[in-house]
Design an enzyme around this catalytic site. Structure first.
Site, PDB file in Angstrom:
ATOM      1  N   GLN A 258     -15.133   2.202   0.611  1.00  0.00           N
ATOM      2  CA  GLN A 258     -14.182   1.699  -0.396  1.00  0.00           C
ATOM      3  C   GLN A 258     -13.747   2.862  -1.272  1.00  0.00           C
ATOM      4  OE1 GLN A 258     -15.819  -1.377  -2.892  1.00  0.00           O
ATOM      5  NE2 GLN A 258     -13.907  -1.694  -4.015  1.00  0.00           N
TER       6      GLN A 258
ATOM      7  N   HIS B 126     -10.064  -5.432  -3.677  1.00  0.00           N
ATOM      8  CA  HIS B 126      -8.747  -5.641  -3.080  1.00  0.00           C
ATOM      9  C   HIS B 126      -8.895  -6.069  -1.637  1.00  0.00           C
ATOM     10  CE1 HIS B 126      -9.941  -1.404  -2.666  1.00  0.00           C
ATOM     11  NE2 HIS B 126      -9.326  -1.409  -1.498  1.00  0.00           N
TER      12      HIS B 126
ATOM     13  N   HIS C 223      -6.937  -5.954   1.933  1.00  0.00           N
ATOM     14  CA  HIS C 223      -5.807  -5.411   2.705  1.00  0.00           C
ATOM     15  C   HIS C 223      -5.322  -6.510   3.652  1.00  0.00           C
ATOM     16  CE1 HIS C 223      -6.760  -0.959   2.131  1.00  0.00           C
ATOM     17  NE2 HIS C 223      -7.931  -1.491   1.813  1.00  0.00           N
TER      18      HIS C 223
ATOM     19  N   ASP D 146       0.848  -1.189   0.000  1.00  0.00           N
ATOM     20  CA  ASP D 146       0.000   0.000   0.000  1.00  0.00           C
ATOM     21  C   ASP D 146       0.888   1.245   0.000  1.00  0.00           C
ATOM     22  OD1 ASP D 146      -3.221   0.487   0.951  1.00  0.00           O
ATOM     23  OD2 ASP D 146      -1.827   2.193   1.106  1.00  0.00           O
ATOM     24  N   ILE D 147       0.461   2.247  -0.758  1.00  0.00           N
ATOM     25  CA  ILE D 147       1.250   3.476  -0.886  1.00  0.00           C
ATOM     26  C   ILE D 147       1.251   4.279   0.417  1.00  0.00           C
ATOM     27  CG2 ILE D 147      -0.570   5.056  -1.670  1.00  0.00           C
ATOM     28  CD1 ILE D 147       1.391   5.918  -3.928  1.00  0.00           C
TER      29      ILE D 147
ATOM     30  N   ASN E 236     -12.730  -3.500   2.294  1.00  0.00           N
ATOM     31  CA  ASN E 236     -13.690  -2.390   2.350  1.00  0.00           C
ATOM     32  C   ASN E 236     -14.563  -2.453   1.102  1.00  0.00           C
ATOM     33  OD1 ASN E 236     -12.578  -1.269   4.748  1.00  0.00           O
ATOM     34  ND2 ASN E 236     -10.933  -0.356   3.544  1.00  0.00           N
TER      35      ASN E 236
HETATM   36  P1  5GP Z   1      -9.875   1.213   0.150  1.00  0.00           P
HETATM   37  O1  5GP Z   1     -10.352   2.315   1.039  1.00  0.00           O
HETATM   38  O2  5GP Z   1     -10.432   1.323  -1.247  1.00  0.00           O
HETATM   39  O3  5GP Z   1     -10.090  -0.129   0.771  1.00  0.00           O
HETATM   40  O4  5GP Z   1      -8.305   1.367   0.098  1.00  0.00           O
HETATM   41  C1  5GP Z   1      -7.594   1.737  -1.023  1.00  0.00           C
HETATM   42  C2  5GP Z   1      -6.117   1.656  -0.638  1.00  0.00           C
HETATM   43  O5  5GP Z   1      -5.361   1.866  -1.795  1.00  0.00           O
HETATM   44  C3  5GP Z   1      -5.678   2.707   0.392  1.00  0.00           C
HETATM   45  O6  5GP Z   1      -5.113   2.029   1.523  1.00  0.00           O
HETATM   46  C4  5GP Z   1      -4.650   3.529  -0.361  1.00  0.00           C
HETATM   47  O7  5GP Z   1      -3.552   3.926   0.438  1.00  0.00           O
HETATM   48  C5  5GP Z   1      -4.204   2.582  -1.469  1.00  0.00           C
HETATM   49  N1  5GP Z   1      -3.787   3.258  -2.691  1.00  0.00           N
HETATM   50  C6  5GP Z   1      -4.424   4.262  -3.330  1.00  0.00           C
HETATM   51  N2  5GP Z   1      -3.740   4.630  -4.438  1.00  0.00           N
HETATM   52  C7  5GP Z   1      -2.648   3.813  -4.487  1.00  0.00           C
HETATM   53  C8  5GP Z   1      -1.563   3.709  -5.411  1.00  0.00           C
HETATM   54  O8  5GP Z   1      -1.456   4.416  -6.399  1.00  0.00           O
HETATM   55  N3  5GP Z   1      -0.636   2.748  -5.146  1.00  0.00           N
HETATM   56  C9  5GP Z   1      -0.718   1.914  -4.050  1.00  0.00           C
HETATM   57  N4  5GP Z   1       0.240   1.025  -3.888  1.00  0.00           N
HETATM   58  N5  5GP Z   1      -1.739   2.005  -3.174  1.00  0.00           N
HETATM   59  C10 5GP Z   1      -2.679   2.943  -3.383  1.00  0.00           C
END
Ligand code: 5GP
Length: 124
Positions: free
Chosen positions: A104, A110, A112, A35-36, A97
């Site tokens: 989400q 995805h 985590h 994760d970034i 999420n």
């Molecule tokens: P969500 O809230 O959709 O479950 O989480 C999305 C996740 O994607 C977040 O933890 C966010 O930090 C990660 N994320 C968003 N953009 C990027 C990206 O460009 N590269 C990576 N490696 N992770 C990302």
């Protein structure tokens, strides 16, 4: 089933190689990358390569080969990161999420995988 997949989402761009990622593992049907914005010492995202919006979309529409590969990839990530309790690790949390109430952010399914510290209780 009506799921609308937006192929301009950030993970679709990662899968197409349009933006870089820090890959941990790639399989026939999945990509696992860091994760970034990590929320724990281990924070890996595992995504299917197929165009699935969320977990229930994947669970209902993916092939058995994709589902098996995804599940095995989670197992392999736990092994690689030394977080699986059965392998001497201290454990982890797996989070998917989903949608508006699940907050989400990226509309490509995805999982985590978070670990490497005590994550505390999730919900009271
Ligand atoms: P969500 O809230 O959709 O479950 O989480 C999305 C996740 O994607 C977040 O933890 C966010 O930090 C990660 N994320 C968003 N953009 C990027 C990206 O460009 N590269 C990576 N490696 N992770 C990302």
């Amino acid at each position: 089933m009506t799921y609308s997949y937006d192929d301009q989402n950030i993970f679709a761009k990662i899968l197409r190689g349009e933006i870089p990622n820090n890959t941990v593992l790639e399989t026939e049907h999945c990509l696992a990358f860091n994760d970034i914005e990590p929320q724990a010492p281990v924070h890996v995202l595992i995504i299917p390569k197929g165009p699935y919006v969320c977990y229930d979309h994947f669970a209902n529409a993916a092939s058995e080969a994709e589902i098996v590969d995804f599940t095995r990839t989670i197992g392999e990530i736990c092994r690689l990161m030394d977080i699986g309790p059965g392998m001497g690790g201290n454990g982890y949390r797996a989070i998917a999420n989903t949608g508006k109430d699940g907050v989400q952010e990226v509309p490509h399914f995805h999982m985590h995988i978070l670990g490497g510290r005590d994550l505390g209780r999730m919900l009271r």
